[in-house]
Design a protein around this motif. Structure first.
Motif, PDB file in Angstrom:
ATOM      1  N   ILE A   4       0.827  -1.205   0.000  1.00 58.19           N
ATOM      2  CA  ILE A   4       0.000   0.000   0.000  1.00 58.19           C
ATOM      3  C   ILE A   4       0.860   1.254   0.000  1.00 58.19           C
ATOM      4  N   SER A   5       2.110   1.139   0.402  1.00 63.40           N
ATOM      5  CA  SER A   5       2.999   2.294   0.464  1.00 63.40           C
ATOM      6  C   SER A   5       3.634   2.621  -0.878  1.00 63.40           C
ATOM      7  N   GLN A   6       3.308   1.872  -1.893  1.00 62.21           N
ATOM      8  CA  GLN A   6       3.902   2.098  -3.210  1.00 62.21           C
ATOM      9  C   GLN A   6       2.953   2.910  -4.075  1.00 62.21           C
ATOM     10  N   LYS A   7       3.527   3.791  -4.896  1.00 63.35           N
ATOM     11  CA  LYS A   7       2.727   4.625  -5.783  1.00 63.35           C
ATOM     12  C   LYS A   7       1.743   3.767  -6.562  1.00 63.35           C
ATOM     13  N   GLY A   8       0.511   4.221  -6.635  1.00 67.03           N
ATOM     14  CA  GLY A   8      -0.530   3.492  -7.343  1.00 67.03           C
ATOM     15  C   GLY A   8      -1.420   2.687  -6.435  1.00 67.03           C
ATOM     16  N   HIS A   9      -1.051   2.590  -5.161  1.00 68.10           N
ATOM     17  CA  HIS A   9      -1.826   1.769  -4.234  1.00 68.10           C
ATOM     18  C   HIS A   9      -2.428   2.555  -3.080  1.00 68.10           C
ATOM     19  N   PHE A  10      -2.331   3.864  -3.109  1.00 70.88           N
ATOM     20  CA  PHE A  10      -2.884   4.668  -2.024  1.00 70.88           C
ATOM     21  C   PHE A  10      -4.394   4.776  -2.165  1.00 70.88           C
ATOM     22  N   ASN A  11      -5.086   4.807  -1.033  1.00 71.10           N
ATOM     23  CA  ASN A  11      -6.537   4.929  -1.025  1.00 71.10           C
ATOM     24  C   ASN A  11      -6.970   5.652   0.249  1.00 71.10           C
ATOM     25  N   ARG A  12      -8.255   5.759   0.475  1.00 72.59           N
ATOM     26  CA  ARG A  12      -8.778   6.498   1.630  1.00 72.59           C
ATOM     27  C   ARG A  12      -8.415   5.850   2.960  1.00 72.59           C
ATOM     28  N   ASN A  13      -8.028   4.581   2.945  1.00 71.34           N
ATOM     29  CA  ASN A  13      -7.625   3.891   4.168  1.00 71.34           C
ATOM     30  C   ASN A  13      -6.123   3.997   4.443  1.00 71.34           C
ATOM     31  N   THR A  14      -5.369   4.556   3.525  1.00 72.52           N
ATOM     32  CA  THR A  14      -3.936   4.749   3.706  1.00 72.52           C
ATOM     33  C   THR A  14      -3.718   5.701   4.875  1.00 72.52           C
ATOM     34  N   THR A  15      -2.715   5.417   5.694  1.00 72.14           N
ATOM     35  CA  THR A  15      -2.444   6.281   6.846  1.00 72.14           C
ATOM     36  C   THR A  15      -1.482   7.416   6.471  1.00 72.14           C
ATOM     37  N   VAL A  16      -1.467   8.428   7.319  1.00 69.20           N
ATOM     38  CA  VAL A  16      -0.555   9.552   7.129  1.00 69.20           C
ATOM     39  C   VAL A  16       0.890   9.050   7.115  1.00 69.20           C
ATOM     40  N   ARG A  17       1.202   8.064   7.939  1.00 63.41           N
ATOM     41  CA  ARG A  17       2.556   7.500   7.954  1.00 63.41           C
ATOM     42  C   ARG A  17       2.904   6.887   6.596  1.00 63.41           C
ATOM     43  N   GLU A  18       1.974   6.188   5.997  1.00 58.74           N
ATOM     44  CA  GLU A  18       2.245   5.491   4.733  1.00 58.74           C
ATOM     45  C   GLU A  18       2.490   6.435   3.567  1.00 58.74           C
ATOM     46  N   ILE A  19       1.908   7.632   3.591  1.00 62.41           N
ATOM     47  CA  ILE A  19       2.106   8.539   2.455  1.00 62.41           C
ATOM     48  C   ILE A  19       3.511   9.114   2.423  1.00 62.41           C
ATOM     49  N   GLN A  20       4.255   8.977   3.516  1.00 63.39           N
ATOM     50  CA  GLN A  20       5.602   9.536   3.582  1.00 63.39           C
ATOM     51  C   GLN A  20       6.599   8.806   2.687  1.00 63.39           C
ATOM     52  N   THR A  21       6.155   7.748   2.018  1.00 61.15           N
ATOM     53  CA  THR A  21       7.040   7.030   1.098  1.00 61.15           C
ATOM     54  C   THR A  21       7.155   7.749  -0.245  1.00 61.15           C
ATOM     55  N   THR A  22       6.352   8.816  -0.445  1.00 62.97           N
ATOM     56  CA  THR A  22       6.417   9.591  -1.690  1.00 62.97           C
ATOM     57  C   THR A  22       6.850  11.013  -1.389  1.00 62.97           C
ATOM     58  N   LEU A  23       7.366  11.705  -2.383  1.00 63.84           N
ATOM     59  CA  LEU A  23       7.781  13.095  -2.229  1.00 63.84           C
ATOM     60  C   LEU A  23       6.599  13.972  -1.807  1.00 63.84           C
ATOM     61  N   ILE A  24       5.490  13.821  -2.483  1.00 61.31           N
ATOM     62  CA  ILE A  24       4.304  14.610  -2.148  1.00 61.31           C
ATOM     63  C   ILE A  24       3.849  14.294  -0.730  1.00 61.31           C
ATOM     64  N   GLY A  25       3.878  13.027  -0.359  1.00 62.46           N
ATOM     65  CA  GLY A  25       3.482  12.622   0.990  1.00 62.46           C
ATOM     66  C   GLY A  25       4.374  13.247   2.051  1.00 62.46           C
ATOM     67  N   ARG A  26       5.663  13.307   1.790  1.00 64.27           N
ATOM     68  CA  ARG A  26       6.582  13.932   2.762  1.00 64.27           C
ATOM     69  C   ARG A  26       6.305  15.426   2.890  1.00 64.27           C
ATOM     70  N   LEU A  55      -1.631  11.014  14.770  1.00 66.71           N
ATOM     71  CA  LEU A  55      -1.794  11.485  13.395  1.00 66.71           C
ATOM     72  C   LEU A  55      -1.149  10.537  12.394  1.00 66.71           C
ATOM     73  N   ASN A  56      -0.013   9.948  12.768  1.00 64.47           N
ATOM     74  CA  ASN A  56       0.655   9.004  11.872  1.00 64.47           C
ATOM     75  C   ASN A  56      -0.236   7.821  11.519  1.00 64.47           C
ATOM     76  N   GLU A  57      -1.085   7.421  12.435  1.00 59.47           N
ATOM     77  CA  GLU A  57      -1.962   6.268  12.208  1.00 59.47           C
ATOM     78  C   GLU A  57      -3.327   6.662  11.649  1.00 59.47           C
ATOM     79  N   LEU A  58      -3.534   7.940  11.436  1.00 55.70           N
ATOM     80  CA  LEU A  58      -4.810   8.445  10.947  1.00 55.70           C
ATOM     81  C   LEU A  58      -5.002   8.098   9.473  1.00 55.70           C
ATOM     82  N   PRO A  59      -6.112   7.441   9.128  1.00 59.82           N
ATOM     83  CA  PRO A  59      -6.388   7.194   7.704  1.00 59.82           C
ATOM     84  C   PRO A  59      -6.695   8.511   6.997  1.00 59.82           C
ATOM     85  N   LEU A  60      -6.333   8.613   5.739  1.00 59.39           N
ATOM     86  CA  LEU A  60      -6.574   9.836   4.979  1.00 59.39           C
ATOM     87  C   LEU A  60      -8.045  10.234   4.991  1.00 59.39           C
ATOM     88  N   ARG A  61      -8.939   9.260   5.019  1.00 58.68           N
ATOM     89  CA  ARG A  61     -10.377   9.557   5.001  1.00 58.68           C
ATOM     90  C   ARG A  61     -10.791  10.404   6.202  1.00 58.68           C
TER      91      ARG A  61
END
Length: 98
Positions: A4-26, A55-61
């Motif tokens: 889920i941490s790889q580009k193309g697999h993000f969704n509303r259940n992705t956590t704030v921590r998981e988005i940090q694997t991308t430049l935009i997420g950071r 906040l790190n465990e907060l889903p994007l939704r």
């Protein structure tokens, strides 16, 4: 990181921590961190650390609920499109409905 941490697999259940694997997420995470500092700057450092951990465990939704409406559901959907590498999809999500 899991798939889920790889580009193309993000969704509303992705956590704030998981988005940090991308430049935009950071970049988004830095913005969130600055907002936390503004909101809780006078709070004990341990409490701030606890808030950041939550906040790190907060889903994007849930971003729209925790920002008092500053981040809407539409913004979250556009962010997910960006995180997945879909710039045009993100722009379409932000356009007013006809």
């Amino acid at each position: 990181h899991d798939s889920i941490s790889q580009k193309g697999h993000f969704n509303r259940n992705t956590t704030v921590r998981e988005i940090q694997t991308t430049l935009i997420g950071r970049q988004i995470y830095k913005i969130i961190g600055k907002q936390v500092d503004k909101m809780f700057g006078d709070v004990d450092a341990r409490q701030v650390a606890m808030i950041i951990a939550m906040l790190n465990e907060l889903p994007l939704r849930n971003l729209s609920m925790t920002t008092g409406g500053n981040v809407t559901s539409k913004h979250v959907d556009a962010l997910i499109e960006l995180l997945n590498g879909h710039l045009i999809g993100a722009v379409k999500k932000l356009m007013p409905n006809k």
